[in-house]
Design a protein around this motif. Structure first.
Motif, mmCIF file in Angstrom:
data_model
loop_
_atom_site.group_PDB
_atom_site.id
_atom_site.type_symbol
_atom_site.label_atom_id
_atom_site.label_comp_id
_atom_site.label_asym_id
_atom_site.label_seq_id
_atom_site.Cartn_x
_atom_site.Cartn_y
_atom_site.Cartn_z
ATOM 1 N N UNK A 266 0.842 -1.199 0.000
ATOM 2 C CA UNK A 266 0.000 0.000 0.000
ATOM 3 C C UNK A 266 0.877 1.249 0.000
ATOM 4 N N UNK A 267 0.289 2.353 -0.442
ATOM 5 C CA UNK A 267 1.008 3.628 -0.415
ATOM 6 C C UNK A 267 0.066 4.716 0.090
ATOM 7 N N UNK A 268 0.615 5.884 0.331
ATOM 8 C CA UNK A 268 -0.192 7.015 0.788
ATOM 9 C C UNK A 268 -1.301 7.338 -0.220
ATOM 10 N N UNK B 233 -2.145 7.978 7.709
ATOM 11 C CA UNK B 233 -1.341 7.680 8.898
ATOM 12 C C UNK B 233 -1.406 6.195 9.249
ATOM 13 N N UNK B 234 -2.564 5.575 9.069
ATOM 14 C CA UNK B 234 -2.713 4.140 9.307
ATOM 15 C C UNK B 234 -1.817 3.351 8.345
ATOM 16 N N UNK B 235 -1.837 3.717 7.073
ATOM 17 C CA UNK B 235 -0.996 3.035 6.084
ATOM 18 C C UNK B 235 0.465 3.105 6.492
ATOM 19 N N UNK B 236 0.924 4.294 6.844
ATOM 20 C CA UNK B 236 2.339 4.478 7.217
ATOM 21 C C UNK B 236 2.669 3.838 8.560
ATOM 22 N N UNK B 237 1.832 4.109 9.559
ATOM 23 C CA UNK B 237 2.153 3.697 10.926
ATOM 24 C C UNK B 237 1.807 2.270 11.283
ATOM 25 N N UNK B 238 0.903 1.658 10.543
ATOM 26 C CA UNK B 238 0.490 0.287 10.872
ATOM 27 C C UNK B 238 0.794 -0.675 9.726
ATOM 28 N N UNK B 239 0.233 -0.408 8.566
ATOM 29 C CA UNK B 239 0.360 -1.351 7.461
ATOM 30 C C UNK B 239 1.813 -1.476 6.978
ATOM 31 N N UNK C 223 6.415 -9.104 5.922
ATOM 32 C CA UNK C 223 5.080 -9.434 5.419
ATOM 33 C C UNK C 223 4.075 -8.521 6.096
ATOM 34 N N UNK C 224 2.881 -8.504 5.547
ATOM 35 C CA UNK C 224 1.798 -7.697 6.084
ATOM 36 C C UNK C 224 0.588 -7.911 5.206
ATOM 37 N N UNK C 225 -0.321 -6.971 5.223
ATOM 38 C CA UNK C 225 -1.509 -7.062 4.377
ATOM 39 C C UNK C 225 -1.257 -6.285 3.087
ATOM 40 N N UNK C 226 -1.079 -7.033 2.004
ATOM 41 C CA UNK C 226 -0.884 -6.404 0.701
ATOM 42 C C UNK C 226 -2.192 -5.808 0.224
ATOM 43 N N UNK D 73 -7.431 -5.537 -8.999
ATOM 44 C CA UNK D 73 -7.747 -6.289 -10.205
ATOM 45 C C UNK D 73 -6.636 -6.077 -11.229
ATOM 46 N N UNK D 74 -6.113 -7.162 -11.775
ATOM 47 C CA UNK D 74 -5.071 -7.045 -12.797
ATOM 48 C C UNK D 74 -5.568 -6.252 -13.999
ATOM 49 N N UNK D 75 -6.802 -6.510 -14.381
ATOM 50 C CA UNK D 75 -7.357 -5.926 -15.604
ATOM 51 C C UNK D 75 -7.451 -4.406 -15.541
ATOM 52 N N UNK D 76 -7.828 -3.861 -14.373
ATOM 53 C CA UNK D 76 -8.078 -2.422 -14.278
ATOM 54 C C UNK D 76 -7.175 -1.690 -13.288
ATOM 55 N N UNK D 77 -6.521 -2.428 -12.397
ATOM 56 C CA UNK D 77 -5.723 -1.792 -11.352
ATOM 57 C C UNK D 77 -6.558 -1.265 -10.192
ATOM 58 N N UNK D 78 -7.866 -1.549 -10.199
ATOM 59 C CA UNK D 78 -8.755 -1.065 -9.138
ATOM 60 C C UNK D 78 -8.523 -1.836 -7.842
ATOM 61 N N UNK D 79 -8.269 -1.136 -6.726
ATOM 62 C CA UNK D 79 -8.117 -1.817 -5.436
ATOM 63 C C UNK D 79 -9.452 -2.409 -4.993
ATOM 64 N N UNK D 80 -9.415 -3.680 -4.559
ATOM 65 C CA UNK D 80 -10.646 -4.333 -4.114
ATOM 66 C C UNK D 80 -10.572 -4.822 -2.670
ATOM 67 N N UNK D 81 -9.361 -4.868 -2.091
ATOM 68 C CA UNK D 81 -9.245 -5.361 -0.725
ATOM 69 C C UNK D 81 -7.800 -5.456 -0.284
ATOM 70 N N UNK D 82 -7.625 -6.124 0.842
ATOM 71 C CA UNK D 82 -6.297 -6.405 1.382
ATOM 72 C C UNK D 82 -6.247 -7.886 1.740
ATOM 73 N N UNK D 83 -5.061 -8.465 1.638
ATOM 74 C CA UNK D 83 -4.884 -9.866 2.007
ATOM 75 C C UNK D 83 -3.403 -10.089 2.254
ATOM 76 N N UNK D 84 -3.096 -10.878 3.272
ATOM 77 C CA UNK D 84 -1.702 -11.173 3.548
ATOM 78 C C UNK D 84 -1.524 -11.813 4.903
#
Length: 182
Positions: free
Chosen positions: A19-21, A53-59, A68-71, A75-86
């Protein structure tokens, strides 16, 4: 902080990345969905700034500390974020914890199962781990069923002080067939 540059899990329809900001809006939406709050946590994220702040400080901190963490899953086809898993490393659990959450619009389409299986495959092939665990809210039958479908077995409950609740506990262990193949 330093982060792993890869490899990351992958599947037919999904791409995993750090994840990123720039993902603050996605995290804000995901973490405020009713099922996320009910079954995972209400982290009190109510603004894009808090999500950043959550992305930086926790994820990202989990990746820096454990590799490791929650990636973020898109979707490969569109690049649309659909969730987290890890994988989440928790002091109170013997094995890394498989975690996942999808936006409501993407549930029921096989993405959760595909993402979970991709992380299991990555765990076995790239990380060489032989066991994982997973925890779910006792009323989250949908996630419990998904875990069973990808090979986890129920193993009672665990009270985790980190989350302040008792969760259903599942274990996945690499099993070898008689021919010696995984």
């Amino acid at each position: 902080m330093s982060f792993p540059l890869g490899p990351f899990p992958t599947s037919e329809r999904l791409r995993f990345r750090l994840p990123s900001a720039n993902d603050a809006g996605f995290y804000l939406n995901l973490m405020n969905e009713p099922d996320y709050i009910r079954f995972i946590s209400d982290a009190g994220i109510r603004t894009a700034e808090q999500a950043m702040q959550y992305i930086k400080g926790k994820s990202l901190a989990r990746f820096a500390a454990h590799g490791v963490g929650l990636w973020l899953v898109e979707l490969k086809e569109t690049g649309e974020p659909i969730g987290v898993c890890g994988l989440v490393v928790r002091k109170e659990l013997k094995y890394p914890d498989l975690g996942f959450a999808l936006l409501e619009a993407f549930r029921g389409q096989g993405f959760g199962r595909e993402a979970g299986q991709a992380v299991l495959d990555f765990t076995r092939k790239d990380l060489k781990l032989r066991a994982l665990c997973a925890i779910t809210h006792p009323e989250n039958t949908r996630s419990a069923n998904l875990l069973r479908k990808i090979g986890f077995e129920a193993d009672g409950q665990r009270h985790l002080s980190e989350i302040g609740e008792t969760s259903d506990y599942f274990v996945w262990k690499l099993r070898y067939v008689e021919s010696g193949l995984a």
